[in-house]
Design a protein around this motif. Structure first.
Motif, PDB file in Angstrom:
ATOM      1  N   ILE A   1       0.846  -1.209   0.000  1.00  0.00           N
ATOM      2  CA  ILE A   1       0.000   0.000   0.000  1.00  0.00           C
ATOM      3  C   ILE A   1       0.875   1.251   0.000  1.00  0.00           C
ATOM      4  O   ILE A   1       0.631   2.203  -0.743  1.00  0.00           O
ATOM      5  CB  ILE A   1      -0.948   0.007   1.222  1.00  0.00           C
ATOM      6  N   ARG A   2       1.953   1.223   0.813  1.00  0.00           N
ATOM      7  CA  ARG A   2       2.851   2.368   0.899  1.00  0.00           C
ATOM      8  C   ARG A   2       3.507   2.628  -0.474  1.00  0.00           C
ATOM      9  O   ARG A   2       3.555   3.752  -0.956  1.00  0.00           O
ATOM     10  CB  ARG A   2       3.927   2.081   1.954  1.00  0.00           C
ATOM     11  N   ARG A   3       3.974   1.553  -1.090  1.00  0.00           N
ATOM     12  CA  ARG A   3       4.638   1.674  -2.388  1.00  0.00           C
ATOM     13  C   ARG A   3       3.657   2.220  -3.435  1.00  0.00           C
ATOM     14  O   ARG A   3       3.988   3.098  -4.231  1.00  0.00           O
ATOM     15  CB  ARG A   3       5.164   0.292  -2.818  1.00  0.00           C
ATOM     16  N   ARG A   4       2.432   1.711  -3.384  1.00  0.00           N
ATOM     17  CA  ARG A   4       1.424   2.165  -4.346  1.00  0.00           C
ATOM     18  C   ARG A   4       1.095   3.639  -4.123  1.00  0.00           C
ATOM     19  O   ARG A   4       0.945   4.399  -5.072  1.00  0.00           O
ATOM     20  CB  ARG A   4       0.162   1.303  -4.198  1.00  0.00           C
TER      21      ARG A   4
ATOM     22  N   ALA B   1       1.272  20.521  -6.927  1.00  0.00           N
ATOM     23  CA  ALA B   1      -0.043  20.529  -6.268  1.00  0.00           C
ATOM     24  C   ALA B   1       0.160  20.673  -4.763  1.00  0.00           C
ATOM     25  O   ALA B   1       1.168  20.222  -4.212  1.00  0.00           O
ATOM     26  CB  ALA B   1      -0.794  19.237  -6.585  1.00  0.00           C
ATOM     27  N   SER B   2      -0.808  21.313  -4.127  1.00  0.00           N
ATOM     28  CA  SER B   2      -0.706  21.486  -2.675  1.00  0.00           C
ATOM     29  C   SER B   2      -0.982  20.146  -1.987  1.00  0.00           C
ATOM     30  O   SER B   2      -1.639  19.266  -2.536  1.00  0.00           O
ATOM     31  CB  SER B   2      -1.718  22.526  -2.196  1.00  0.00           C
ATOM     32  N   ARG B   3      -0.460  20.026  -0.757  1.00  0.00           N
ATOM     33  CA  ARG B   3      -0.730  18.812   0.018  1.00  0.00           C
ATOM     34  C   ARG B   3      -2.227  18.571   0.138  1.00  0.00           C
ATOM     35  O   ARG B   3      -2.689  17.440   0.041  1.00  0.00           O
ATOM     36  CB  ARG B   3      -0.149  18.979   1.419  1.00  0.00           C
ATOM     37  N   SER B   4      -2.977  19.666   0.358  1.00  0.00           N
ATOM     38  CA  SER B   4      -4.421  19.463   0.567  1.00  0.00           C
ATOM     39  C   SER B   4      -5.097  19.002  -0.730  1.00  0.00           C
ATOM     40  O   SER B   4      -5.979  18.142  -0.694  1.00  0.00           O
ATOM     41  CB  SER B   4      -5.075  20.723   1.113  1.00  0.00           C
TER      42      SER B   4
ATOM     43  N   ASN C   1      -5.647  11.080   4.026  1.00  0.00           N
ATOM     44  CA  ASN C   1      -5.639  12.234   4.921  1.00  0.00           C
ATOM     45  C   ASN C   1      -4.311  12.989   4.811  1.00  0.00           C
ATOM     46  O   ASN C   1      -3.327  12.475   4.270  1.00  0.00           O
ATOM     47  CB  ASN C   1      -5.969  11.830   6.364  1.00  0.00           C
ATOM     48  N   ARG C   2      -4.293  14.217   5.334  1.00  0.00           N
ATOM     49  CA  ARG C   2      -3.134  15.095   5.109  1.00  0.00           C
ATOM     50  C   ARG C   2      -1.876  14.593   5.800  1.00  0.00           C
ATOM     51  O   ARG C   2      -0.777  14.816   5.299  1.00  0.00           O
ATOM     52  CB  ARG C   2      -3.468  16.531   5.515  1.00  0.00           C
ATOM     53  N   SER C   3      -2.046  13.902   6.902  1.00  0.00           N
ATOM     54  CA  SER C   3      -0.824  13.429   7.572  1.00  0.00           C
ATOM     55  C   SER C   3      -0.195  12.288   6.757  1.00  0.00           C
ATOM     56  O   SER C   3       1.034  12.162   6.687  1.00  0.00           O
ATOM     57  CB  SER C   3      -1.112  13.008   9.007  1.00  0.00           C
ATOM     58  N   THR C   4      -1.023  11.468   6.097  1.00  0.00           N
ATOM     59  CA  THR C   4      -0.463  10.428   5.218  1.00  0.00           C
ATOM     60  C   THR C   4       0.277  11.074   4.050  1.00  0.00           C
ATOM     61  O   THR C   4       1.385  10.674   3.688  1.00  0.00           O
ATOM     62  CB  THR C   4      -1.592   9.508   4.687  1.00  0.00           C
ATOM     63  N   ILE C   5      -0.339  12.112   3.465  1.00  0.00           N
ATOM     64  CA  ILE C   5       0.300  12.827   2.348  1.00  0.00           C
ATOM     65  C   ILE C   5       1.632  13.420   2.812  1.00  0.00           C
ATOM     66  O   ILE C   5       2.650  13.348   2.106  1.00  0.00           O
ATOM     67  CB  ILE C   5      -0.629  13.948   1.815  1.00  0.00           C
ATOM     68  N   MET C   6       1.647  13.966   4.026  1.00  0.00           N
ATOM     69  CA  MET C   6       2.877  14.577   4.550  1.00  0.00           C
ATOM     70  C   MET C   6       3.978  13.519   4.667  1.00  0.00           C
ATOM     71  O   MET C   6       5.121  13.754   4.280  1.00  0.00           O
ATOM     72  CB  MET C   6       2.584  15.195   5.919  1.00  0.00           C
ATOM     73  N   GLY C   7       3.625  12.331   5.154  1.00  0.00           N
ATOM     74  CA  GLY C   7       4.604  11.252   5.287  1.00  0.00           C
ATOM     75  C   GLY C   7       5.129  10.784   3.932  1.00  0.00           C
ATOM     76  O   GLY C   7       6.333  10.590   3.745  1.00  0.00           O
ATOM     77  N   LEU C   8       4.210  10.632   2.981  1.00  0.00           N
ATOM     78  CA  LEU C   8       4.618  10.177   1.637  1.00  0.00           C
ATOM     79  C   LEU C   8       5.523  11.219   0.984  1.00  0.00           C
ATOM     80  O   LEU C   8       6.554  10.891   0.380  1.00  0.00           O
ATOM     81  CB  LEU C   8       3.380   9.952   0.754  1.00  0.00           C
ATOM     82  N   THR C   9       5.140  12.490   1.119  1.00  0.00           N
ATOM     83  CA  THR C   9       5.920  13.571   0.512  1.00  0.00           C
ATOM     84  C   THR C   9       7.323  13.618   1.117  1.00  0.00           C
ATOM     85  O   THR C   9       8.310  13.814   0.398  1.00  0.00           O
ATOM     86  CB  THR C   9       5.211  14.924   0.717  1.00  0.00           C
TER      87      THR C   9
ATOM     88  N   GLY D   1       1.592   6.640  -6.606  1.00  0.00           N
ATOM     89  CA  GLY D   1       0.406   7.425  -6.958  1.00  0.00           C
ATOM     90  C   GLY D   1       0.646   8.911  -6.783  1.00  0.00           C
ATOM     91  O   GLY D   1       0.314   9.719  -7.656  1.00  0.00           O
ATOM     92  N   LEU D   2       1.279   9.284  -5.677  1.00  0.00           N
ATOM     93  CA  LEU D   2       1.537  10.703  -5.423  1.00  0.00           C
ATOM     94  C   LEU D   2       2.521  11.272  -6.458  1.00  0.00           C
ATOM     95  O   LEU D   2       2.316  12.347  -7.016  1.00  0.00           O
ATOM     96  CB  LEU D   2       2.080  10.896  -4.002  1.00  0.00           C
ATOM     97  N   LEU D   3       3.567  10.487  -6.719  1.00  0.00           N
ATOM     98  CA  LEU D   3       4.555  10.959  -7.694  1.00  0.00           C
ATOM     99  C   LEU D   3       3.915  11.099  -9.079  1.00  0.00           C
ATOM    100  O   LEU D   3       4.182  12.055  -9.809  1.00  0.00           O
ATOM    101  CB  LEU D   3       5.747   9.992  -7.741  1.00  0.00           C
TER     102      LEU D   3
END
Ligand SMILES: [Zn+2]
Length: 401
Positions: free
Chosen positions: A17-20, A35-38, A47-55, A24-26
């Protein structure tokens, strides 16, 4: 026993899931731009904290960077950081073997062409060694000119022939008479960058590029017709390229449209769409001598037709009618949302559009033609090159870090 096995499986699923999500974000910032985190959180349903971790992971791998938005309005504490692809530092080498030229480019993450080189190509007699050495030399130049901190993340190549998926073997390249030539392997060896070269059919890649960034963005059922000396095609169904059993599908140019009195085709058959609607047919119908060929000659006929020259108008009408027959068959078969014309067909399309549309009106089932759009390509002469670049980015996007 079951409990012991469940732990690693759950771990594996989480890793998957993390790899996907990283991929996906990239992919979002690669195809959609900064694009903004939000905004990313909303688009990806995370959620935004997941996006923050992935980023943070992607940033520490050097693939993206975060910046404050340009807009200075609002409270600084509440502004969402903008995630940008590292376009100058992460790049692929993209190659395009077209009928009259060999092109190489350095394309940054995000799809921007950062640098390019090209060499003319003679139509006949170009053997594997010449093509590979020319491209490898252009590619090494580009690689050498890249900034010191830049990283080549992949290599993609578009070739005007039938390509075996996996190893980039040209099974059949009619314009150069190639049969079973190890193009991908040889190009990788001569480049010497320690990376494999992913090779695709130019029209397949053109279809993917127009779907990702061109005239078919957001249209998951798309047909792309690419003209050079012949006519190639790519069909996207439900967002996926239709490859066929061995990856050799979508040879739309060899669809038989005129079996009884058709012109001879390079493939050995007669009456194929590319024989009736390709470059030579257009130039012959316009009364141009056999020694005249190439994009400039095609553009001159299209231009003369627009200016009212009756012979050129006749040629455009004949070619438009055959093209319309082919397109009508394709619309009835695949019910696409859009049909895109690229390569030399983008030059013919504006002049031939009314003739193609007439055929579509006559020969396509009313329900299927209700919504279909017909248009020239959105990426101009870079369609197949951008498609090769996307092929080069594929492994990075599927497993970024
Ligand atoms: Zn043919």
């Amino acid at each position: 026993m079951l409990k012991i096995r469940a732990v690693p499986e759950a771990g594996l699923a989480q890793e998957e899931i993390r790899r996907r999500n990283l991929g996906g974000l990239l992919r979002h910032v690669h195809l959609g731009g900064p694009a903004s985190r939000s905004a990313l959180a909303e688009r990806m349903g995370l959620n935004r904290s997941t996006i923050m971790g992935l980023t943070a992971e992607l940033a520490s791998a050097g693939l993206v960077r975060e910046e404050l938005p340009d807009d200075t309005g609002g409270s600084a504490g509440r502004r969402s950081l903008v995630v940008r692809p590292e376009s100058e530092r992460i790049y692929v080498l993209a190659f395009d073997v077209a009928v009259d030229r060999l092109t190489a480019a350095r394309v940054g993450l995000g799809g921007r062409v950062l640098d390019r080189r090209s060499a003319p190509r003679t139509r006949a007699g170009a053997d594997l060694a010449y093509v590979v050495e020319t491209l490898a030399s252009l590619g090494r130049d580009l690689h050498g000119a890249a900034p010191r901190d830049a990283r080549c993340a992949g290599i993609g190549a578009a070739y005007c022939g039938m390509i075996r998926p996996g190893d980039g073997m040209v099974r059949y390249g009619p314009d150069m008479g190639w049969v079973d030539q190890a193009f991908g392997t040889e190009l990788g060896r001569r480049l010497g960058l320690g990376l494999p070269v992913a090779v695709g059919n130019e029209a397949h890649l053109g279809a993917l590029a127009e779907y990702a960034r061109g005239a078919g963005v957001g249209v998951p059922n798309l047909i792309y017709l690419h003209g050079d000396v012949g006519v190639g095609g790519g069909i996207i169904v439900g967002g996926e390229l239709l490859g066929g059993d061995g990856g050799y599908g979508c040879e739309l140019g060899h669809m038989i449209v005129n079996p009884f009195q058709g012109r001879r085709c390079l493939c050995g058959s007669a009456g194929c769409l590319e024989a009736e609607a390709g470059e030579r047919a257009l130039l012959d119908e316009a009364g141009r001598p056999a020694g005249e060929y190439g994009r400039d000659a095609v553009r001159a006929v299209a231009e003369a037709a627009r200016a009212g020259d009756p012979r050129a108008q006749h040629a455009v009408e004949v070619i438009g009618d055959w093209l319309g027959i082919g397109v009508a068959n394709l619309i009835n078969l695949f019910n696409p949302g859009v049909v895109v014309f690229g390569g030399m067909l983008q030059d013919v399309w504006p002049a031939a559009a009314e003739h193609v549309r007439r055929r579509v009106a006559q020969n396509v089932l009313p329900v299927s033609r209700e919504r279909v759009a017909l248009r020239g390509c959105g990426l101009g002469d870079d369609t197949t090159l951008i498609g090769a670049a996307e092929l080069g980015f594929a492994s990075l996007l599927s497993a970024p870090c």
